[in-house]
Design a protein around this motif. Sequence first.
Motif, PDB file in Angstrom:
ATOM      1  N   GLU A 248       1.015  -1.203  -0.065  1.00 46.81           N
ATOM      2  CA  GLU A 248       0.014   0.017   0.041  1.00 46.81           C
ATOM      3  C   GLU A 248       0.779   1.289   0.119  1.00 46.81           C
ATOM      4  O   GLU A 248       0.476   2.309  -0.573  1.00 46.81           O
ATOM      5  CB  GLU A 248      -0.831  -0.073   1.214  1.00 46.81           C
ATOM      6  CG  GLU A 248      -1.943   1.129   1.389  1.00 46.81           C
ATOM      7  CD  GLU A 248      -2.972   0.983   2.251  1.00 46.81           C
ATOM      8  OE1 GLU A 248      -3.393   2.165   2.914  1.00 46.81           O
ATOM      9  OE2 GLU A 248      -3.306  -0.112   2.555  1.00 46.81           O
TER      10      GLU A 248
ATOM     11  N   LYS B   1       0.783   4.342  -2.733  1.00 46.69           N
ATOM     12  CA  LYS B   1       0.615   5.659  -2.229  1.00 46.69           C
ATOM     13  C   LYS B   1       1.582   6.375  -2.908  1.00 46.69           C
ATOM     14  O   LYS B   1       1.524   7.680  -3.464  1.00 46.69           O
ATOM     15  CB  LYS B   1       0.367   5.697  -0.805  1.00 46.69           C
ATOM     16  CG  LYS B   1      -1.095   5.456  -0.294  1.00 46.69           C
ATOM     17  CD  LYS B   1      -0.926   5.949   1.178  1.00 46.69           C
ATOM     18  CE  LYS B   1      -2.161   5.405   1.971  1.00 46.69           C
ATOM     19  NZ  LYS B   1      -2.464   6.004   3.402  1.00 46.69           N
TER      20      LYS B   1
ATOM     21  N   ILE C 192      -7.420   1.531  -1.184  1.00 48.58           N
ATOM     22  CA  ILE C 192      -6.468   0.626  -1.993  1.00 48.58           C
ATOM     23  C   ILE C 192      -6.493  -0.911  -1.700  1.00 48.58           C
ATOM     24  O   ILE C 192      -6.459  -1.195  -0.510  1.00 48.58           O
ATOM     25  CB  ILE C 192      -5.072   1.350  -1.548  1.00 48.58           C
ATOM     26  CG1 ILE C 192      -4.882   2.720  -1.898  1.00 48.58           C
ATOM     27  CG2 ILE C 192      -3.596   0.404  -2.106  1.00 48.58           C
ATOM     28  CD1 ILE C 192      -3.746   3.516  -1.453  1.00 48.58           C
ATOM     29  N   SER C 193      -6.566  -1.504  -2.840  1.00 51.84           N
ATOM     30  CA  SER C 193      -6.454  -2.998  -2.512  1.00 51.84           C
ATOM     31  C   SER C 193      -5.214  -3.604  -3.406  1.00 51.84           C
ATOM     32  O   SER C 193      -5.208  -3.395  -4.441  1.00 51.84           O
ATOM     33  CB  SER C 193      -7.751  -3.611  -3.037  1.00 51.84           C
ATOM     34  OG  SER C 193      -7.730  -5.032  -2.939  1.00 51.84           O
TER      35      SER C 193
END
Length: 390
Positions: free
Chosen positions: A3, A7, A31-32
Motif C-alpha cells: 500500500e 500511495k 487501496i487493494s
Amino acid sequence: MTEEIVKSALSNVTYPGFTKDIVTFGFVKEISVNGSDVSVTVDITSSAPEVAQQITDEATAELKRAGAANVSINITAPKMPRESSSKGKNIAPQVKNFIMVSSGKGGVGKSTSSVNLAIALAMQGKKVGLLDADIYGPNIPRMLGVEEVKPEIQGNKVLPLKAYGIEMMSMGSLMEEGQSLIWRGAMIMKAIEQFLRDILWSELDCLVIDMPPGTGDAQLTLAQSVPVTLGVTVTTPQTVSLDDSRRSLDMFKKLHIPIGGIVENMSGFIAPDTGVEYDIFGKGTTAPLAKEFGTHILAEIPIEPAVRIGGDEGKPVTYAKPESETAKRYMKAAEDIWAQIEKINEEGGVDNMAIQPNTPPGVSACSTAAAPQQSTQSSGESCGTGCGCH
C-alpha cells in the motif's frame, strides 16, 4: 506491491488544474493490493469526464511504472452541473451562474471571502472564474500571487489569468501598481460591462464577482448586465457593520437577486498556539439580521493568522491550509452555495428583465442626472430614478 508503494506512486498524479496530487488532496479512498494486482478507488470533486480520464490514465501509468501488473482505477464523481435556466439580459452567456459577493462597507474581508469561496468551489469540481470588480481597491491579484503578471491579449479580447484552478481578471492586473483611478460612475459602469463582455472567460459553471463596497453604480450595472443567480453579503459582527449589511441585503431584494446567505467574517479569534477560540468582536450577531431577510449564515469565519499570511503571500488559506478551521468553513459554505444554485435553476432560474434601465446610455440610473419619475411612489415601488428597481 504494498500500500505504501501504491500511495507513493499515486502522489505523482497531479489533480488537473492544480499543483497538488490526489493523495495530498485526500481523494484516494481505498487501496487493494493482491500480489502485483492493484485496485484503487479515487473520489474526485469534478464532474468533468476529461478530469476522470486524465486521473485514470496517469494513475495507471504511475502504478505500472512502480511494478503493478494489472491496475483497476475506480473513479467516483459528482453529477454534471445543471445548465442555468436564467433569463433576461446576459452579456456573458458562456457563464452559467453568477455569484455577487457584496458588503455594505469596506474592510470586512469581502475580497478574502470571494477568493476562498471561488477556490473552494473549484476544489469541489466546478469550473470557476473570479472577477475583481472592486475597481478602486483591486486586491485579488496579490491574494492569488499574480500581482506582477499581466494578461495576454488575443485579438480585441483579454485572456483571464489562471491561479489555483480558477480564472481571474482584475483592474489591478491591467494598471500599474499603486496607480489611482479617479473615475466617475459612468466609467465604472463601462468597466464592469467590459469585464464581462471583453474578457475571454471559458465556459464557466460560475463566476464569483467581488463587488466594491456599498450599493451603487457597479452593483446596479452588473445586475442589469447579467442575471445574477445568487447574492452573498460579507459582514463582521459589530453593529456598525451590520447596519451597512442590512442595506446590502435590501439591495439584493430590490434587484431581484436571491439572497444566498451571510458570511460573518472576523467571527472569533483562534489562537495559533492553543487552538482556543476567543470572541474578540462578538460572534453570531448576524443571526437576527439573517432571519429578518429570510436567509442564513453561510459561515462564521474566525480570525486565523493563516488567513492574513495567505492573503499577503498569495497563498489562499482554503488551498494552502485545507486542514485549518477557516478552510473547512469556506468549503462548507461553498457546498451550501452550490446547493442553492442547483435549487434556483431547478425552479426556473432568475430573470433581470424587471430591472433594465429606462434612462439614456451612459447615465447612471441612480444619479441626479437621471430624469426622475413621479415622486409619489409608495413603499415597495420604484425609487423614481428609472433604474428599474422596485
